[in-house]
Design a protein around this motif. Structure first.
Motif, mmCIF file in Angstrom:
data_model
loop_
_atom_site.group_PDB
_atom_site.id
_atom_site.type_symbol
_atom_site.label_atom_id
_atom_site.label_comp_id
_atom_site.label_asym_id
_atom_site.label_seq_id
_atom_site.Cartn_x
_atom_site.Cartn_y
_atom_site.Cartn_z
ATOM 1 N N SER A 18 0.859 -1.183 0.000
ATOM 2 C CA SER A 18 0.000 0.000 0.000
ATOM 3 C C SER A 18 0.894 1.231 0.000
ATOM 4 O O SER A 18 1.822 1.317 0.806
ATOM 5 N N THR A 24 -5.198 9.595 -2.698
ATOM 6 C CA THR A 24 -5.388 8.229 -3.202
ATOM 7 C C THR A 24 -4.393 7.288 -2.537
ATOM 8 O O THR A 24 -3.430 7.707 -1.912
ATOM 9 N N LEU A 27 -2.616 0.290 -4.399
ATOM 10 C CA LEU A 27 -2.710 -1.022 -3.770
ATOM 11 C C LEU A 27 -2.254 -2.098 -4.743
ATOM 12 O O LEU A 27 -2.625 -2.065 -5.918
ATOM 13 N N CYS A 38 -4.848 -2.004 -7.929
ATOM 14 C CA CYS A 38 -5.998 -1.112 -8.000
ATOM 15 C C CYS A 38 -6.112 -0.492 -9.393
ATOM 16 O O CYS A 38 -5.318 -0.775 -10.287
ATOM 17 N N ARG A 59 -6.437 -6.032 -12.820
ATOM 18 C CA ARG A 59 -6.805 -4.727 -12.275
ATOM 19 C C ARG A 59 -8.225 -4.758 -11.729
ATOM 20 O O ARG A 59 -9.154 -5.227 -12.403
ATOM 21 N N VAL A 61 -11.077 -2.088 -9.962
ATOM 22 C CA VAL A 61 -11.352 -0.657 -9.790
ATOM 23 C C VAL A 61 -12.303 -0.431 -8.610
ATOM 24 O O VAL A 61 -13.067 -1.321 -8.231
ATOM 25 N N VAL A 63 -11.491 0.028 -5.461
ATOM 26 C CA VAL A 63 -11.068 -0.566 -4.193
ATOM 27 C C VAL A 63 -10.224 0.432 -3.406
ATOM 28 O O VAL A 63 -9.484 1.225 -3.978
ATOM 29 N N ARG A 64 -10.349 0.366 -2.072
ATOM 30 C CA ARG A 64 -9.620 1.305 -1.215
ATOM 31 C C ARG A 64 -8.765 0.611 -0.169
ATOM 32 O O ARG A 64 -8.008 1.267 0.536
ATOM 33 N N GLN A 68 -10.407 -5.301 0.111
ATOM 34 C CA GLN A 68 -11.315 -5.069 -1.013
ATOM 35 C C GLN A 68 -10.688 -5.538 -2.324
ATOM 36 O O GLN A 68 -11.366 -6.131 -3.154
ATOM 37 N N LEU A 69 -9.392 -5.285 -2.494
ATOM 38 C CA LEU A 69 -8.693 -5.723 -3.702
ATOM 39 C C LEU A 69 -8.734 -7.242 -3.831
ATOM 40 O O LEU A 69 -8.968 -7.781 -4.909
#
Length: 100
Positions: A18, A24, A27, A38, A59, A61, A63-64, A68-69
């Motif tokens: 990370s 932003t 990730l 990400c 990839r 998209v 995700v934070r 989540q990824l």
């Protein structure tokens, strides 16, 4: 700030990265063969300009977080990833397990 953390999926260890940037966070989770990342990842560039490198990547998209990824469907994948059986819509952690 940069955070590097080993994570385990089904008994296999991967490296989660990370990178906190203004407004932003980048990730990525990597194996020895490839990685998922990400939305900052440019699949078109990898498939076109760097095609000779046969990069294995996917990839996701929107995700934070790393979690989540790992659990998001991949929005796009490289040609090299497709050759390993990784496809658009596959969940991130399932794609990583094909990169062992």
């Amino acid at each position: 700030m940069i955070d590097l953390s080993p994570i385990e999926i089904d008994g296999h260890t991967f490296l989660a990265v990370s990178v906190l940037l203004p407004k932003t966070t980048l990730l990525a989770v990597t194996s020895d063969k490839g990685y998922i990342m990400c939305g900052a990842l440019d699949i078109g560039l990898l498939n076109d300009k760097l095609k000779d490198r046969n990069i294995i990547a996917g990839r996701a998209v929107g995700v934070r977080t790393i979690d989540q990824l790992l659990n998001a469907p991949l929005e796009s994948v490289t040609i090299g990833a497709e050759e390993l059986g990784i496809s658009k819509g596959m969940i991130g952690k399932d794609a990583l397990l094909k990169m062992i």
